[in-house]
Motif scaffolding. Structure first.
Motif, PDB file in Angstrom:
ATOM      1  N   LYS A  68      56.770 -64.511   1.002  1.00  0.00           N
ATOM      2  CA  LYS A  68      57.254 -64.282  -0.357  1.00  0.00           C
ATOM      3  C   LYS A  68      57.079 -65.528  -1.230  1.00  0.00           C
ATOM      4  CE  LYS A  68      60.535 -60.601   0.742  1.00  0.00           C
ATOM      5  NZ  LYS A  68      61.959 -60.170   0.769  1.00  0.00           N
ATOM      6  N   GLU A  69      57.316 -66.700  -0.643  1.00  0.00           N
ATOM      7  CA  GLU A  69      57.128 -67.943  -1.393  1.00  0.00           C
ATOM      8  C   GLU A  69      55.653 -68.133  -1.757  1.00  0.00           C
ATOM      9  OE1 GLU A  69      58.741 -70.934   1.097  1.00  0.00           O
ATOM     10  OE2 GLU A  69      60.841 -70.523   0.557  1.00  0.00           O
ATOM     11  N   ALA A  70      54.776 -67.778  -0.836  1.00  0.00           N
ATOM     12  CA  ALA A  70      53.338 -67.899  -1.077  1.00  0.00           C
ATOM     13  C   ALA A  70      52.895 -66.962  -2.195  1.00  0.00           C
ATOM     14  CB  ALA A  70      52.565 -67.606   0.203  1.00  0.00           C
ATOM     15  N   LEU A  71      53.431 -65.751  -2.193  1.00  0.00           N
ATOM     16  CA  LEU A  71      53.078 -64.779  -3.229  1.00  0.00           C
ATOM     17  C   LEU A  71      53.586 -65.229  -4.603  1.00  0.00           C
ATOM     18  CD1 LEU A  71      53.721 -61.399  -1.355  1.00  0.00           C
ATOM     19  CD2 LEU A  71      51.545 -62.580  -1.720  1.00  0.00           C
ATOM     20  N   LYS A  72      54.766 -65.803  -4.617  1.00  0.00           N
ATOM     21  CA  LYS A  72      55.311 -66.323  -5.878  1.00  0.00           C
ATOM     22  C   LYS A  72      54.425 -67.432  -6.428  1.00  0.00           C
ATOM     23  CE  LYS A  72      60.259 -65.357  -5.189  1.00  0.00           C
ATOM     24  NZ  LYS A  72      61.598 -65.993  -4.995  1.00  0.00           N
ATOM     25  N   SER A  73      53.908 -68.269  -5.541  1.00  0.00           N
ATOM     26  CA  SER A  73      53.044 -69.365  -5.978  1.00  0.00           C
ATOM     27  C   SER A  73      51.747 -68.845  -6.593  1.00  0.00           C
ATOM     28  CB  SER A  73      52.722 -70.295  -4.801  1.00  0.00           C
ATOM     29  OG  SER A  73      51.858 -69.651  -3.870  1.00  0.00           O
ATOM     30  N   LEU A  74      51.390 -67.600  -6.267  1.00  0.00           N
ATOM     31  CA  LEU A  74      50.196 -66.965  -6.843  1.00  0.00           C
ATOM     32  C   LEU A  74      50.545 -66.122  -8.070  1.00  0.00           C
ATOM     33  CD1 LEU A  74      48.412 -65.760  -3.560  1.00  0.00           C
ATOM     34  CD2 LEU A  74      47.874 -67.793  -4.940  1.00  0.00           C
ATOM     35  N   ASP A  75      51.806 -66.223  -8.502  1.00  0.00           N
ATOM     36  CA  ASP A  75      52.293 -65.436  -9.654  1.00  0.00           C
ATOM     37  C   ASP A  75      52.205 -63.936  -9.396  1.00  0.00           C
ATOM     38  OD1 ASP A  75      52.904 -67.690 -11.194  1.00  0.00           O
ATOM     39  OD2 ASP A  75      50.827 -67.863 -11.884  1.00  0.00           O
ATOM     40  N   ILE A  76      52.427 -63.545  -8.163  1.00  0.00           N
ATOM     41  CA  ILE A  76      52.461 -62.121  -7.804  1.00  0.00           C
ATOM     42  C   ILE A  76      53.909 -61.657  -7.798  1.00  0.00           C
ATOM     43  CG2 ILE A  76      52.007 -60.429  -5.987  1.00  0.00           C
ATOM     44  CD1 ILE A  76      49.621 -62.101  -5.130  1.00  0.00           C
ATOM     45  N   ASP A  77      54.201 -60.623  -8.553  1.00  0.00           N
ATOM     46  CA  ASP A  77      55.556 -60.074  -8.625  1.00  0.00           C
ATOM     47  C   ASP A  77      55.925 -59.474  -7.271  1.00  0.00           C
ATOM     48  OD1 ASP A  77      57.956 -58.799  -9.211  1.00  0.00           O
ATOM     49  OD2 ASP A  77      57.281 -58.134 -11.192  1.00  0.00           O
ATOM     50  N   LEU A  78      57.078 -59.867  -6.723  1.00  0.00           N
ATOM     51  CA  LEU A  78      57.502 -59.364  -5.417  1.00  0.00           C
ATOM     52  C   LEU A  78      57.829 -57.871  -5.435  1.00  0.00           C
ATOM     53  CD1 LEU A  78      59.708 -62.282  -4.036  1.00  0.00           C
ATOM     54  CD2 LEU A  78      57.296 -61.770  -3.592  1.00  0.00           C
ATOM     55  N   LYS A  79      57.883 -57.288  -6.643  1.00  0.00           N
ATOM     56  CA  LYS A  79      58.060 -55.835  -6.732  1.00  0.00           C
ATOM     57  C   LYS A  79      56.850 -55.102  -6.168  1.00  0.00           C
ATOM     58  CE  LYS A  79      61.067 -55.861 -10.827  1.00  0.00           C
ATOM     59  NZ  LYS A  79      61.191 -55.431 -12.244  1.00  0.00           N
ATOM     60  N   ASN A  80      55.716 -55.806  -6.114  1.00  0.00           N
ATOM     61  CA  ASN A  80      54.491 -55.204  -5.584  1.00  0.00           C
ATOM     62  C   ASN A  80      54.397 -55.314  -4.065  1.00  0.00           C
ATOM     63  OD1 ASN A  80      53.516 -54.515  -8.162  1.00  0.00           O
ATOM     64  ND2 ASN A  80      52.675 -56.567  -8.448  1.00  0.00           N
ATOM     65  N   LEU A  81      55.410 -55.932  -3.478  1.00  0.00           N
ATOM     66  CA  LEU A  81      55.472 -56.038  -2.017  1.00  0.00           C
ATOM     67  C   LEU A  81      56.555 -55.098  -1.507  1.00  0.00           C
ATOM     68  CD1 LEU A  81      54.474 -57.641   0.541  1.00  0.00           C
ATOM     69  CD2 LEU A  81      56.461 -59.128   0.175  1.00  0.00           C
ATOM     70  N   SER A  82      56.163 -54.166  -0.649  1.00  0.00           N
ATOM     71  CA  SER A  82      57.132 -53.185  -0.149  1.00  0.00           C
ATOM     72  C   SER A  82      56.878 -52.894   1.321  1.00  0.00           C
ATOM     73  CB  SER A  82      57.042 -51.879  -0.952  1.00  0.00           C
ATOM     74  OG  SER A  82      55.753 -51.320  -0.842  1.00  0.00           O
ATOM     75  N   LEU A  83      57.906 -52.395   1.977  1.00  0.00           N
ATOM     76  CA  LEU A  83      57.747 -51.992   3.368  1.00  0.00           C
ATOM     77  C   LEU A  83      56.811 -50.792   3.447  1.00  0.00           C
ATOM     78  CD1 LEU A  83      61.425 -52.289   4.586  1.00  0.00           C
ATOM     79  CD2 LEU A  83      59.507 -53.684   5.352  1.00  0.00           C
ATOM     80  N   SER A  84      55.927 -50.802   4.428  1.00  0.00           N
ATOM     81  CA  SER A  84      54.991 -49.685   4.580  1.00  0.00           C
ATOM     82  C   SER A  84      55.732 -48.385   4.854  1.00  0.00           C
ATOM     83  CB  SER A  84      54.006 -49.973   5.719  1.00  0.00           C
ATOM     84  OG  SER A  84      53.200 -51.074   5.384  1.00  0.00           O
ATOM     85  N   ASP A  85      56.783 -48.477   5.654  1.00  0.00           N
ATOM     86  CA  ASP A  85      57.613 -47.315   5.965  1.00  0.00           C
ATOM     87  C   ASP A  85      59.019 -47.603   5.452  1.00  0.00           C
ATOM     88  OD1 ASP A  85      58.988 -45.175   6.932  1.00  0.00           O
ATOM     89  OD2 ASP A  85      58.186 -45.289   8.966  1.00  0.00           O
ATOM     90  N   ALA A  86      59.425 -46.880   4.444  1.00  0.00           N
ATOM     91  CA  ALA A  86      60.728 -47.134   3.818  1.00  0.00           C
ATOM     92  C   ALA A  86      61.890 -46.873   4.763  1.00  0.00           C
ATOM     93  CB  ALA A  86      60.881 -46.268   2.573  1.00  0.00           C
ATOM     94  N   ASP A  87      61.662 -46.081   5.801  1.00  0.00           N
ATOM     95  CA  ASP A  87      62.736 -45.723   6.725  1.00  0.00           C
ATOM     96  C   ASP A  87      62.825 -46.669   7.920  1.00  0.00           C
ATOM     97  OD1 ASP A  87      63.417 -43.516   5.173  1.00  0.00           O
ATOM     98  OD2 ASP A  87      61.928 -42.274   6.160  1.00  0.00           O
TER      99      ASP A  87
END
Length: 232
Positions: A68-87
């Motif tokens: 998550k820290e790496a994605l933030k450093s790339l200015d990627i919104d963490l809303k675009n990161l999700s669990l593949s299986d919500a359950d």
């Protein structure tokens, strides 16, 4: 009584024939043509599947935080990161006497350049399980409508120039017989960390030499519409 029934059936039969004759375009002069349209668009939704696996000195939670820290450093919104299986938060896999804990994510990015940056970060973090799950376009529904409009316009244009050749004019459409619209995406290999990271394909995996630039094939949209036009 039989005479009355016979008379009523005759009226119904004649009425049906009359209505059918009025609605059947074959009773009028017409021309049948097929219009087609095709367009290619660059995908702006790229889904990366990422699996975090527990290591001897690094837990899944620690890897998740680093990711998550790496994605933030790339200015990627963490809303675009999700669990593949919500359950399912974790998947526990038995391997001999040990239990390996894994956590699977899906990351959405908008272009190939960002994919390359994400893969570079994953390599730095020692995350080796990642692949392109699928690509799409955010406006695919409106694009499909546009390609259908182009196809039916193409049909009318074709009808017009064919009729002009014999001194006739194209009238109103009588019936749309067929509407075949689809879009198709094809995946290619994507370079990763000096080697090759294979992209997910419904048909097969291919191995190629890594290139300096990451590229995606465009999404192909195609529409074919068969139309009957009246002849004025």
């Amino acid at each position: 009584m039989k005479t009355i029934k016979t008379f009523l059936l005759s009226i119904c039969f004649l009425t049906t024939i009359s209505v059918w004759g009025q609605q059947n375009p074959i009773e009028k002069p017409y021309i049948e043509v097929t219009g087609t349209a095709e367009e290619y668009v660059i995908p702006d939704e790229i889904y990366i599947s990422i699996s975090l696996k527990e290591k001897s000195k690094t837990t899944v939670e620690m890897q998740e935080k680093s990711l998550k820290e790496a994605l933030k450093s790339l200015d990627i919104d963490l809303k675009n990161l999700s669990l593949s299986d919500a359950d399912a938060d974790y998947v526990r896999v038995s391997w001999k006497k040990d239990v390996v804990v894994t956590k699977k994510y899906q990351l959405k990015v908008s272009d190939a350049a960002t994919v390359g940056k994400v893969y570079q970060k994953l390599d730095e973090l020692g995350i080796n399980e990642a692949f392109i799950q699928r690509v799409a376009h955010s406006k695919i529904d409106s694009l499909k409508k546009e390609i259908q409009i182009k196809a039916i316009k193409s049909a009318k244009e074709k009808a017009n120039y064919l009729l002009q050749a014999v001194g006739e004019k194209c009238g109103k459409p009588l019936r749309i017989l067929q509407d075949m619209t689809f879009y198709r995406t094809e995946y290619k290999v994507i370079p990763y960390a000096g080697g090759v990271r294979k992209m997910n394909s419904a048909e097969e995996y291919k191995e190629e030499k890594a290139e300096d630039e990451i590229r995606f094939q465009k999404i192909r949209l195609f529409s074919e519409i068969n139309v009957l036009f009246s002849i004025e």
